[in-house]
Motif scaffolding. Structure first.
Motif, short mmCIF file in Angstrom:
data_model
loop_
_atom_site.label_atom_id
_atom_site.label_comp_id
_atom_site.label_asym_id
_atom_site.label_seq_id
_atom_site.Cartn_x
_atom_site.Cartn_y
_atom_site.Cartn_z
N LEU A 70 0.80 -1.22 0.00
CA LEU A 70 0.00 0.00 0.00
C LEU A 70 0.84 1.28 0.00
CD1 LEU A 70 -2.70 -1.13 2.57
CD2 LEU A 70 -3.02 -0.78 0.11
N LEU A 71 2.13 1.18 0.32
CA LEU A 71 2.93 2.40 0.46
C LEU A 71 4.18 2.36 -0.41
CD1 LEU A 71 2.75 2.80 4.38
CD2 LEU A 71 1.22 3.80 2.66
N GLN A 72 4.09 1.67 -1.54
CA GLN A 72 5.26 1.54 -2.40
C GLN A 72 5.79 2.92 -2.80
OE1 GLN A 72 6.08 -1.79 -2.80
NE2 GLN A 72 8.07 -0.90 -3.30
N ASN A 73 7.09 3.13 -2.60
CA ASN A 73 7.76 4.39 -2.95
C ASN A 73 7.28 5.61 -2.17
OD1 ASN A 73 9.46 3.21 -4.84
ND2 ASN A 73 7.83 3.21 -6.36
N LYS A 74 6.49 5.40 -1.13
CA LYS A 74 6.10 6.53 -0.27
C LYS A 74 7.18 6.76 0.78
CE LYS A 74 1.83 7.06 -1.90
NZ LYS A 74 1.46 8.23 -2.70
N VAL A 75 7.38 8.02 1.14
CA VAL A 75 8.34 8.37 2.19
C VAL A 75 7.55 8.78 3.43
CG1 VAL A 75 10.26 9.85 2.82
CG2 VAL A 75 9.95 9.16 0.42
N ALA A 76 7.89 8.16 4.55
CA ALA A 76 7.12 8.41 5.78
C ALA A 76 8.04 8.71 6.95
CB ALA A 76 6.25 7.20 6.10
N ILE A 77 7.62 9.68 7.76
CA ILE A 77 8.22 9.92 9.07
C ILE A 77 7.33 9.23 10.11
CG2 ILE A 77 8.57 11.69 10.87
CD1 ILE A 77 9.27 13.66 8.59
N ILE A 78 7.96 8.52 11.04
CA ILE A 78 7.21 7.97 12.18
C ILE A 78 7.92 8.43 13.45
CG2 ILE A 78 6.46 5.88 13.39
CD1 ILE A 78 6.43 4.44 10.69
N PHE B 260 15.49 10.65 0.82
CA PHE B 260 14.50 9.92 0.02
C PHE B 260 13.75 10.80 -0.98
CE2 PHE B 260 14.44 7.37 4.16
CZ PHE B 260 15.31 6.39 3.68
N GLY B 261 14.08 12.10 -1.04
CA GLY B 261 13.55 12.95 -2.10
C GLY B 261 12.26 13.69 -1.79
N GLY B 262 11.70 13.52 -0.59
CA GLY B 262 10.46 14.23 -0.27
C GLY B 262 9.75 13.57 0.89
N LEU B 263 8.51 13.99 1.12
CA LEU B 263 7.73 13.44 2.24
C LEU B 263 6.27 13.25 1.81
CD1 LEU B 263 7.69 12.68 5.29
CD2 LEU B 263 6.97 15.05 5.73
N ASP B 264 5.75 12.05 2.03
CA ASP B 264 4.35 11.76 1.69
C ASP B 264 3.47 11.52 2.91
OD1 ASP B 264 4.80 11.41 -1.30
OD2 ASP B 264 6.17 9.88 -0.50
N ILE B 265 4.08 10.97 3.96
CA ILE B 265 3.30 10.51 5.11
C ILE B 265 4.02 10.90 6.40
CG2 ILE B 265 2.59 8.41 6.38
CD1 ILE B 265 2.49 7.08 3.50
N ALA B 266 3.26 11.32 7.40
CA ALA B 266 3.86 11.50 8.74
C ALA B 266 2.92 10.89 9.77
CB ALA B 266 4.09 12.97 9.04
N PHE B 267 3.46 10.00 10.57
CA PHE B 267 2.71 9.42 11.69
C PHE B 267 3.30 10.04 12.96
CE2 PHE B 267 1.81 5.36 14.33
CZ PHE B 267 0.58 5.84 14.72
N ILE C 92 3.95 19.75 6.58
CA ILE C 92 2.98 20.17 5.57
C ILE C 92 3.64 20.84 4.36
CG2 ILE C 92 1.07 21.79 5.16
CD1 ILE C 92 -0.13 20.71 7.79
N PRO C 93 4.55 21.80 4.56
CA PRO C 93 5.18 22.39 3.37
C PRO C 93 5.89 21.35 2.50
CG PRO C 93 5.61 23.75 5.30
CD PRO C 93 4.96 22.49 5.80
N ALA C 94 6.52 20.36 3.13
CA ALA C 94 7.20 19.32 2.33
C ALA C 94 6.18 18.49 1.56
CB ALA C 94 8.03 18.43 3.25
N MET C 95 5.03 18.22 2.17
CA MET C 95 3.98 17.46 1.45
C MET C 95 3.39 18.28 0.31
SD MET C 95 2.01 15.46 4.49
CE MET C 95 2.91 14.33 5.55
#
Ligand code: NAP
Length: 252
Positions: free
Chosen positions: A3-11, A81-88, A127-130
């Protein structure tokens, strides 16, 4: 299905409990991870285990009360990783547990800083990165405490976790039109090192509060985080999702 292929996430809060289980699950689903927490050794072991599964993860130890750390987590996601898509935004602590007249201002401020100001700091830089990426998903760990249940000696914790819901609704109104979804996750009692059920009696009491008459496993809460982080929840924003074994509706 990944479900998160190639997504970048902060946890954040990845060194144990719900954040740790979520890091493993997000990695299984193909996400590239930046993992926060104060404990270096635990984070390093988690990174090694994710890399052992063929995943990609980087640990950045720091304190969520520190604005520089919030900024550095995002900078690391962008640089590595080139950016940010998800933050938990999941780090949190029960803090000092006392009834309000006995609670010091220092203890109150510390719990609010750890659980609520950290959410503000996370959102401020994430948010600005997203937006630069064209959208994303923010998930904040709130709690049943302070939302559906009042618990003695948890006033600061309850206020911080209820505050997250207000922040989430505002952020969702501000940024959903621009493609950033924002949701809160409300776990019920969950079997983690941070849980406050430290005697058999307390554990039995808390289990009994839940409709399912048990507490949750961190992996169960992680699956709800995955739902909110991924496109499975593509029409969900501004929500407060209970993953709580029915603790919010139980009166028996
Ligand atoms: P946990 O195992 O103690 O995890 C808490 C995480 O937050 C740890 O990784 C900890 O990392 C991190 N953390 C705490 N203070 C921090 C700080 N100042 N700076 C950076 N990281 C910090 O407990 P958990 O149950 O998984 O908690 C995760 C979230 O779920 C929390 O927000 C908690 O309030 C919420 N929650 C838990 C339950 C439950 O019953 N367990 C129920 C509802 C909501 P370090 O110690 O390495 O800094």
């Amino acid at each position: 299905m990944t479900l998160l292929q190639n997504k970048v996430a902060i946890i954040t809060g990845a060194s144990s409990g719900i954040g740790y289980a979520t890091a493993k699950l997000f990695a299984e689903h193909g996400a590239k991870l930046v993992l926060g927490g104060r404990r270096d050794t635990e984070l390093a072991a988690l990174v090694a285990s994710i890399e052992g599964m063929g995943g990609k993860a980087h640990a950045l130890a720091g304190d969520v009360r520190d604005e520089n750390h919030a900024q550095a987590l995002v900078a690391t996601a962008v640089d590595l990783f080139g950016g940010l898509d998800i933050a938990f935004n999941n780090a949190g602590s029960a803090g000092v547990m006392k009834r309000i007249p006995d609670l010091s201002l220092e203890a109150w401020n510390d719990t609010l800083a750890t659980n609520l100001t950290s959410a503000f700091l996370g959102a401020k830089y994430q948010i600005p990165a997203m937006l630069a990426r064209g959208g994303g998903s923010l998930v904040f760990t709130s709690s049943f405490v302070g939302n559906s249940v009042g618990m003695p000696e948890m006033g600061a914790y309850a206020a911080s976790k209820a505050g997250i819901i207000g922040l989430v609704k505002t952020l969702a109104a501000e940024f959903s039109p621009l493609g950033v979804r924002v949701n809160a996750l409300l776990p019920g009692g969950t079997d983690t090192p941070g849980a406050t059920m430290d005697t058999p009696e307390a554990l039995a009491f808390v289990k009994g509060l839940h409709a399912m008459k048990r507490i949750g496993r961190p992996e169960e809460v992680a699956h709800s985080a995955l739902y909110l982080a991924s496109d499975l929840s593509s029409f969900t924003t501004g929500s407060a999702l209970y993953a709580d074994g029915g603790v919010s509706i139980t009166r028996t």
